[in-house]
Motif scaffolding. Sequence first.
Motif, PDB file in Angstrom:
ATOM      1  N   LEU A  45      -1.444  13.759   6.001  1.00 40.16           N
ATOM      2  CA  LEU A  45      -2.779  13.177   5.852  1.00 40.16           C
ATOM      3  C   LEU A  45      -2.698  11.662   5.650  1.00 40.16           C
ATOM      4  N   LEU A  46      -1.857  11.216   4.744  1.00 41.10           N
ATOM      5  CA  LEU A  46      -1.739   9.773   4.495  1.00 41.10           C
ATOM      6  C   LEU A  46      -1.111   9.046   5.687  1.00 41.10           C
TER       7      LEU A  46
ATOM      8  N   LYS B  62       4.417   5.252  10.860  1.00 37.71           N
ATOM      9  CA  LYS B  62       4.143   6.662  10.571  1.00 37.71           C
ATOM     10  C   LYS B  62       5.330   7.395   9.945  1.00 37.71           C
TER      11      LYS B  62
ATOM     12  N   TRP C 267       0.828  -1.209   0.000  1.00 36.42           N
ATOM     13  CA  TRP C 267       0.000   0.000   0.000  1.00 36.42           C
ATOM     14  C   TRP C 267       0.860   1.255   0.000  1.00 36.42           C
TER      15      TRP C 267
ATOM     16  N   LEU D  24      -1.434   9.793   8.815  1.00 30.47           N
ATOM     17  CA  LEU D  24      -2.406   9.689   9.895  1.00 30.47           C
ATOM     18  C   LEU D  24      -3.595   8.796   9.556  1.00 30.47           C
ATOM     19  N   THR D  25      -3.907   8.648   8.275  1.00 30.32           N
ATOM     20  CA  THR D  25      -5.081   7.862   7.890  1.00 30.32           C
ATOM     21  C   THR D  25      -4.751   6.439   7.448  1.00 30.32           C
ATOM     22  N   ILE D  26      -3.646   6.254   6.763  1.00 34.66           N
ATOM     23  CA  ILE D  26      -3.314   4.942   6.205  1.00 34.66           C
ATOM     24  C   ILE D  26      -2.091   4.328   6.882  1.00 34.66           C
TER      25      ILE D  26
ATOM     26  N   TRP E 163       5.959   6.188   6.385  1.00 31.37           N
ATOM     27  CA  TRP E 163       4.919   6.707   5.492  1.00 31.37           C
ATOM     28  C   TRP E 163       5.150   8.178   5.194  1.00 31.37           C
TER      29      TRP E 163
ATOM     30  N   TRP F 270       0.038  16.621   2.485  1.00 32.04           N
ATOM     31  CA  TRP F 270      -0.448  15.353   1.917  1.00 32.04           C
ATOM     32  C   TRP F 270       0.186  14.158   2.649  1.00 32.04           C
TER      33      TRP F 270
ATOM     34  N   LYS G   7      -0.700   3.942   9.788  1.00 27.43           N
ATOM     35  CA  LYS G   7      -0.788   3.952  11.246  1.00 27.43           C
ATOM     36  C   LYS G   7       0.357   3.227  11.950  1.00 27.43           C
TER      37      LYS G   7
END
Length: 178
Positions: A72-73, A82, A25, A75-77, A85, A69, A79
Amino acid sequence: MASLFGHGIVGFTIAKVIDDKNLKWLVLAAVCSAILPDFDVIAFKLGFAYEHPLGHRGFTHSILFAVLWALLLMLTIGKKNKLIWFLVICLSMISHGVFDAMTSGGKGVGFFIPFNNKRFFFQFRDILVSPLGVENFISSRGVAVLFSEFKYIFLPCFLVLGIRFLVCKLKNMYYNEI
């Protein structure tokens, strides 16, 4: 701009080099994030001039947009990982502007929008600018752009990925012997 292909391979390479867990992902998010800034071409249809902060190579190509951006990703995807990501997504997006600033056309990249609307190019500008639109890309100009990107983007990415592969193989061999 470099083409979507060139931007995508850079996002892929960044994800593969930074992420040692091989998160699929994250790789997909990195490729999409490296391409995302060029969705600002809809600004032309909305009546924004190229030079406007929301115009082409404007805010979506800025460092601030990349940071927002990536947050945002993350914190949302992202996890569980961190920091990984954030780094991969932020660097993938920033790479987009960096490569656009190395192209032979356009009016520069707004790296510092909204704080400064000035557009920038780098001294090295040998990557041929990609024509806008699919119909314009399927042409002799599109083929020339792909050859230019192969030389300046794809080959370096393949080299980096090859080195990463060899380092991982050697690392695995070393740990298997212990």
